[in-house]
Scaffold this active site. Sequence first.
Site, mmCIF file in Angstrom:
data_model
loop_
_atom_site.group_PDB
_atom_site.id
_atom_site.type_symbol
_atom_site.label_atom_id
_atom_site.label_comp_id
_atom_site.label_asym_id
_atom_site.label_seq_id
_atom_site.Cartn_x
_atom_site.Cartn_y
_atom_site.Cartn_z
ATOM 1 N N ARG A 1 0.838 -1.195 0.000
ATOM 2 C CA ARG A 1 0.000 0.000 0.000
ATOM 3 C C ARG A 1 0.878 1.251 0.000
ATOM 4 O O ARG A 1 1.941 1.282 0.599
ATOM 5 C CB ARG A 1 -0.911 0.014 1.229
ATOM 6 N N TYR B 1 -1.713 -3.469 -6.809
ATOM 7 C CA TYR B 1 -1.429 -4.329 -5.658
ATOM 8 C C TYR B 1 -2.424 -4.225 -4.509
ATOM 9 O O TYR B 1 -2.709 -3.123 -4.029
ATOM 10 C CB TYR B 1 -0.029 -4.017 -5.108
ATOM 11 N N SER C 1 -1.248 -3.654 10.397
ATOM 12 C CA SER C 1 -0.908 -4.516 9.275
ATOM 13 C C SER C 1 0.343 -5.350 9.581
ATOM 14 O O SER C 1 1.334 -4.824 10.100
ATOM 15 C CB SER C 1 -0.657 -3.658 8.033
ATOM 16 N N CYS D 1 0.807 -7.587 11.834
ATOM 17 C CA CYS D 1 1.085 -7.746 13.270
ATOM 18 C C CYS D 1 0.323 -8.919 13.877
ATOM 19 O O CYS D 1 0.175 -9.003 15.097
ATOM 20 C CB CYS D 1 0.775 -6.465 14.015
ATOM 21 N N GLY D 2 -0.199 -9.825 13.065
ATOM 22 C CA GLY D 2 -0.692 -11.078 13.625
ATOM 23 C C GLY D 2 -2.191 -11.336 13.567
ATOM 24 O O GLY D 2 -2.657 -12.277 14.211
ATOM 25 N N LYS D 3 -2.969 -10.569 12.810
ATOM 26 C CA LYS D 3 -4.419 -10.822 12.779
ATOM 27 C C LYS D 3 -4.736 -12.182 12.151
ATOM 28 O O LYS D 3 -5.487 -12.968 12.714
ATOM 29 C CB LYS D 3 -5.157 -9.723 11.995
ATOM 30 N N THR D 4 -4.172 -12.444 10.969
ATOM 31 C CA THR D 4 -4.494 -13.699 10.285
ATOM 32 C C THR D 4 -4.065 -14.886 11.143
ATOM 33 O O THR D 4 -4.794 -15.870 11.275
ATOM 34 C CB THR D 4 -3.816 -13.738 8.901
ATOM 35 N N ASN E 1 6.285 -8.495 1.961
ATOM 36 C CA ASN E 1 4.830 -8.268 1.906
ATOM 37 C C ASN E 1 4.170 -9.147 0.837
ATOM 38 O O ASN E 1 3.099 -8.825 0.327
ATOM 39 C CB ASN E 1 4.517 -6.788 1.650
ATOM 40 N N ARG F 1 3.105 -4.267 17.706
ATOM 41 C CA ARG F 1 4.452 -4.797 17.917
ATOM 42 C C ARG F 1 5.186 -3.843 18.824
ATOM 43 O O ARG F 1 5.588 -2.771 18.389
ATOM 44 C CB ARG F 1 5.219 -4.825 16.602
ATOM 45 N N ASN G 1 -1.115 -17.994 22.279
ATOM 46 C CA ASN G 1 -1.959 -16.829 22.571
ATOM 47 C C ASN G 1 -3.325 -17.254 23.112
ATOM 48 O O ASN G 1 -4.056 -16.444 23.672
ATOM 49 C CB ASN G 1 -2.109 -15.951 21.319
HETATM 50 P P1 GTP Z 1 -2.277 -7.769 7.435
HETATM 51 O O1 GTP Z 1 -2.843 -8.781 6.502
HETATM 52 O O2 GTP Z 1 -1.216 -6.934 6.823
HETATM 53 O O3 GTP Z 1 -3.335 -6.912 8.054
HETATM 54 O O4 GTP Z 1 -1.455 -8.582 8.573
HETATM 55 P P2 GTP Z 1 -1.938 -9.452 9.832
HETATM 56 O O5 GTP Z 1 -2.208 -8.554 10.991
HETATM 57 O O6 GTP Z 1 -2.994 -10.386 9.447
HETATM 58 O O7 GTP Z 1 -0.586 -10.249 10.200
HETATM 59 P P3 GTP Z 1 -0.234 -11.816 10.073
HETATM 60 O O8 GTP Z 1 -1.087 -12.676 10.947
HETATM 61 O O9 GTP Z 1 -0.186 -12.165 8.653
HETATM 62 O O10 GTP Z 1 1.226 -11.841 10.696
HETATM 63 C C1 GTP Z 1 2.281 -11.080 10.195
HETATM 64 C C2 GTP Z 1 3.584 -11.587 10.707
HETATM 65 O O11 GTP Z 1 3.605 -11.618 12.139
HETATM 66 C C3 GTP Z 1 3.902 -13.016 10.251
HETATM 67 O O12 GTP Z 1 5.238 -13.062 9.814
HETATM 68 C C4 GTP Z 1 3.707 -13.844 11.491
HETATM 69 O O13 GTP Z 1 4.553 -14.963 11.500
HETATM 70 C C5 GTP Z 1 4.022 -12.880 12.631
HETATM 71 N N1 GTP Z 1 3.231 -13.220 13.844
HETATM 72 C C6 GTP Z 1 1.894 -13.425 13.900
HETATM 73 N N2 GTP Z 1 1.492 -13.778 15.155
HETATM 74 C C7 GTP Z 1 2.611 -13.776 15.915
HETATM 75 C C8 GTP Z 1 2.852 -14.062 17.295
HETATM 76 O O14 GTP Z 1 1.950 -14.367 18.085
HETATM 77 N N3 GTP Z 1 4.142 -13.942 17.721
HETATM 78 C C9 GTP Z 1 5.160 -13.602 16.875
HETATM 79 N N4 GTP Z 1 6.388 -13.505 17.373
HETATM 80 N N5 GTP Z 1 4.973 -13.339 15.551
HETATM 81 C C10 GTP Z 1 3.711 -13.418 15.080
HETATM 82 C C1 SPV Z 2 -2.972 -4.448 5.363
HETATM 83 O O1 SPV Z 2 -1.983 -3.829 4.963
HETATM 84 O O2 SPV Z 2 -3.530 -4.199 6.463
HETATM 85 C C2 SPV Z 2 -3.515 -5.550 4.549
HETATM 86 C C3 SPV Z 2 -2.972 -5.744 3.208
HETATM 87 O O3 SPV Z 2 -4.413 -6.233 4.986
HETATM 88 S S1 SPV Z 2 -3.710 -4.682 2.056
HETATM 89 O O4 SPV Z 2 -4.941 -5.304 1.583
HETATM 90 O O5 SPV Z 2 -2.762 -4.510 0.943
HETATM 91 O O6 SPV Z 2 -4.020 -3.420 2.673
HETATM 92 MN MN MN Z 3 -4.882 -5.723 7.186
#
Ligand code: GTP
Ligand code: SPV
Ligand code: MN
Length: 604
Positions: free
Chosen positions: A70, A214, A265, A267-270, A380, A413, A510
Amino acid sequence: MLQDIAEVRDWVAAQAELLKPDRIEWCTGSDEEWHRLTELLVERGTFTRLNPKLRPNSFLARTDPSDVARVEDRTFICSATEEEAGPTNNWVAPDAMRAELREAFDGAMRGRTLYVVPFSMGPMGGTISQVGIELTDSPYVVVSMHVMTRVDDEAIAAQIAAGATWVPAVHSVGYPLVDAAGQRRPDVPWPCNSLKYIVQFPETLEIFSYGSGYGGNAILGKKCYALRIASVMARKDGWLAEHMLLIRATGPKGQQVHVVAAFPSACGKTNFAMMRPTLPGWKVETLGDDISWMRPGTDGRLYAINPENGFFGVAPGTGEKTNPNAVETARSNAIFTNVGLTDDGDVWWEGLSDEVPAHLIDWRGNDWTPDSPSPAAHPNSRFTVHASQCPSIAPDWEAPAGVPVDAILFGGRRATNTPLVVEARTWRDGVYLGATMGSERTAAAEGTVGELRRDPFAMLPFCGYNMADYWQHWLDMGELLGDKAPRIYGVNWFRRGADGSFLWPGFGDNSRVIDWISQRLAGTAEGRDTPLGVIPADGELDLSGTDVTESDLTELFRIDPEPWLTETRGAETYFAQFGSHVPPALAERCRELQEELRGASVAS
Ligand code: GTP
Ligand code: SPV
Ligand code: MN
């Protein structure tokens, strides 16, 4: 048919007059459309078809190396006044922006097809759902919309015919194949433009995106609609559009909690949304991994839906050990963007498996070996997959009225200061917690990775109006919900010890934090009061089976008054830029916190 609705037909015709495409295609969302467009993308070299035996009906896309995330500095909220957009959004006066856009979009689709993509955010026809129409010249975006939203021309046409408001969204990659003089140029695998615009007009609820193909820049149902535009709609109509995952956790005694969580973004949502709990007896069901729309129900509680239809997840770090559910979800019918291509026609990225392929083609299309200096996958890089394929998806994840929310989590984070979990004593304290959230920057947006920045409610790049007015809206929602409001918690999985490593194992562990939260909600955990709020009392956080030591635990919950006083002063400075928009209740909470911290520092 959608073409038969005059307001839609007229809008498409007016846009096409400016964009000047060769032809217009009205999309339906059908399987035939998916197969035809994915095949077209293969022919054009945008997609590589993955080995059907290993990854059926799945594709790899490599973007232009300049178009990988983004672009927050090119994202604009064009409200009538700058004050309404607030100091954290880029603002240009609507008329001036419209003139700039007209220039950029003029002839932008010459030599290309304009696709009309009607979509629903949220289950089709649901009480919390909303519809939109995206115009795009990118078949990559069309097939991505197939996965991420519900594309269905007839259902959307019926809703618009019945009077539903729809959000118009116009997207072009900004790479016409023919210039104004009629001169033709060849296409490239990933067309884009070095000039980019991601523009939201909050008054008229319109979206325009130019120059990028993207993710959140181009899949306009996601951040542009479901967050920036929807946050404006939500403020007006008394609901919430949030950058939050949504889960149901069920404990060993059958106790159930619905949790939403806002983490910035990457930081661990998925990961949290698809967690496999390590704490015995716990189960997590996924409802959403990025966005939640929440509305008070007839019983006065807050109900949430996931407006999306798929996951656009960060690939690196997503592996068999950390997130097996995501890996499973992406086994078929998936689009991978900017990951590595293995010699047998499958994908790989850092963290997918312990075993590293001896050779692959990296995200830039170059040969790669484990000795290569740069990663195989872009930090990313992403997978685009259907939510319905997720092994942990809740059977009722498409329930149109949503699920009642018990707890709201805010986290970022933070290598220092911020404890593993803390419960806000009141809704006001919770809003303060969300408003003052900070997080170290990630690769999800252009910028310096690791730098600490404030990211209130994880909405800094996504709030469609003045951030301080948004805090007031949250306070107002608290008033409305009263004693039916969910409880609010701050969490931090990323605190580091003296040696620089994470103190908390994270991921499936968690669930231990969820367990404590559920005890708090049930009234069975006393907790321990601190200036920041309530943290687990000794023994309340179940650590059985982990290698978290006593000293790690102390460190995870250490609240030092001095650095926290510095944090509150940082919050004051941060608030100051919003002037009189800052809700008095938040300034008040800040002062109270300072007093408590001073008291604590005298006591210790
Ligand atoms: P967006 O799709 O950008 O909104 O990201 P998101 O918030 O869904 O983040 P996602 O779950 O994809 O995690 C992003 C990164 O953080 C990955 O590399 C994970 O491995 C790492 N991560 C997620 N959960 C944890 C955790 O509980 N501890 C640690 N140390 N790393 C984590
Ligand atoms: C984010 O950055 O929070 C995402 C990826 O979920 S994007 O859809 O590119 O914004
Ligand atoms: Mn997101």
